[in-house]
Structure formats: C-alpha cells, structure tokens
Design a protein around this motif. Structure first.
Motif, short mmCIF file in Angstrom:
data_model
loop_
_atom_site.label_atom_id
_atom_site.label_comp_id
_atom_site.label_asym_id
_atom_site.label_seq_id
_atom_site.Cartn_x
_atom_site.Cartn_y
_atom_site.Cartn_z
N GLN A 81 6.76 -11.33 -8.41
CA GLN A 81 6.46 -9.96 -7.96
C GLN A 81 7.74 -9.17 -7.79
OE1 GLN A 81 4.46 -11.01 -4.34
NE2 GLN A 81 2.42 -10.72 -5.20
N SER A 112 13.84 -19.13 3.54
CA SER A 112 13.72 -19.95 2.34
C SER A 112 13.59 -21.42 2.73
CB SER A 112 14.93 -19.77 1.43
OG SER A 112 14.95 -18.47 0.92
N ALA A 153 7.72 -10.51 -0.99
CA ALA A 153 7.31 -10.62 -2.39
C ALA A 153 7.68 -12.00 -2.94
CB ALA A 153 7.99 -9.53 -3.23
N SER A 154 6.87 -12.49 -3.86
CA SER A 154 7.22 -13.73 -4.55
C SER A 154 8.30 -13.39 -5.58
CB SER A 154 5.99 -14.31 -5.26
OG SER A 154 5.61 -13.46 -6.33
N ALA A 155 8.88 -14.40 -6.19
CA ALA A 155 9.94 -14.17 -7.18
C ALA A 155 9.40 -13.36 -8.35
CB ALA A 155 10.52 -15.50 -7.65
#
Length: 179
Positions: free
Chosen positions: A105, A135, A101-103
């Motif tokens: 989301q 990351s 997931a993105s930040a």
C-alpha cells in the motif's frame, strides 16, 4: 397499386429458392463446472516482482534503523541546496502520511503522491513513514521502502530526514526536480 399478375410474395419466394432441408436440432452444451472467473495475473506478477525487488534491495545494502537519518543527494545538486534541505529551510508544499500502511500500500501511495506532486509542480514535500519502532524485531519497513524508492526516482533531487520539529527520523523532506 397492385398488378393482377403478381403472385403472393411468400409463394414467389418459395418457388425461387426451391426445396429446403430442415436443420438438425442443436443440442445444448453439457452442463458442467462453470468457467473460472478471470484473474489479473499480470498485476499479481508485477506486485510479487516489486516486493521481490524491494526485498533484494534490502538485502543488498544495510537497512536503516529506527534512529538513522535517511539521506541522499544527486551529484548535480549543489551542496548548498542540500544543506538548506537538511535544515528544513524549504517550504513543504504537500505531505503524505504512511502510518499504518502495508509495504504494498505504501509503495502505491508513494508513487501516486509523487506523480501528483510533480503535476502540481511542488518543489519540496514531506513523507511521514514513522520510525519503525513497531516493526517485528527487524528494520523499519516503511522507512527503508521510502529510502529505496526515492533513490530510484529520476524526479527526486535529494532527500533527508526531517529536522526534529518536522518529524525527525520518522519523516523525510524530499526536493523534487522541476519539469
């Protein structure tokens, strides 16, 4: 039944209103560019402020690294309960996996998950955020996002990185307050 002295209704109406002036024809509006579609500007503003808030929180404190334990306890929680949480002695009643997931989301998923956990009166939940080894050279984004968000919530009594058998530093066990 009709009366012989009644006139035609249309003629009676015309005589009652008198002379009529016809309206000028209305010209259609000029054809130009169509109006733009409406945008959810407040939602966009809220999302940008939330991401800005997260960035500010990351800058204001030292971010967690991949192998660091995420840990937090409210002052009113007895230390003994916190020790049980750290050892993984509470039964996990629900789980959220944020891998991929993105930040933005992840933030939405986490908020919704905690609302549902509260509605179902869960006492302990697990959130899998990953260790952040993928990351881009920086701090693990999801791990730090989860850490900062959980610290700000009133319904979170404590959290700690899970024991190695339950996900280790890639997951966190969360102790939730009763309603």
């Amino acid at each position: 039944m009709s009366y012989p002295d009644d006139e035609d209704d249309a003629a009676l109406f015309r005589s009652a209103i008198g002379e009529v002036t016809p309206m000028r024809p209305v010209e259609p509006p000029p054809v130009g560019k169509p109006k733009p579609k409406p945008r959810a500007r407040m939602k966009e503003l809220d999302e940008s402020e939330a991401l800005g808030e997260f960035a500010r929180l990351l800058r204001s404190s030292t971010p967690l690294e991949a192998g660091d334990n995420a840990s937090y306890r409210r002052d009113n929680l007895p230390p003994r309960m916190f020790q049980r949480l750290k050892r993984g002695q509470y039964s996990v009643q629900d789980e959220l996996d944020l891998h991929g997931a993105s930040a933005a989301q992840a933030e939405n998923l986490l908020r919704q998950f905690l609302l549902e956990a509260r509605a179902h009166e869960h006492g302990c939940v697990r959130i899998i955020h990953g260790k952040g080894l993928q990351s881009d050279g920086g701090a693990p984004v999801l791990k730090n996002l989860v850490d900062r968000m959980l610290r700000q919530r009133n319904d979170v009594l404590a959290f700690h990185s899970a024991p190695p058998t339950q996900g280790g530093t890639g997951a966190v066990l969360v102790l939730l307050a009763n309603r």
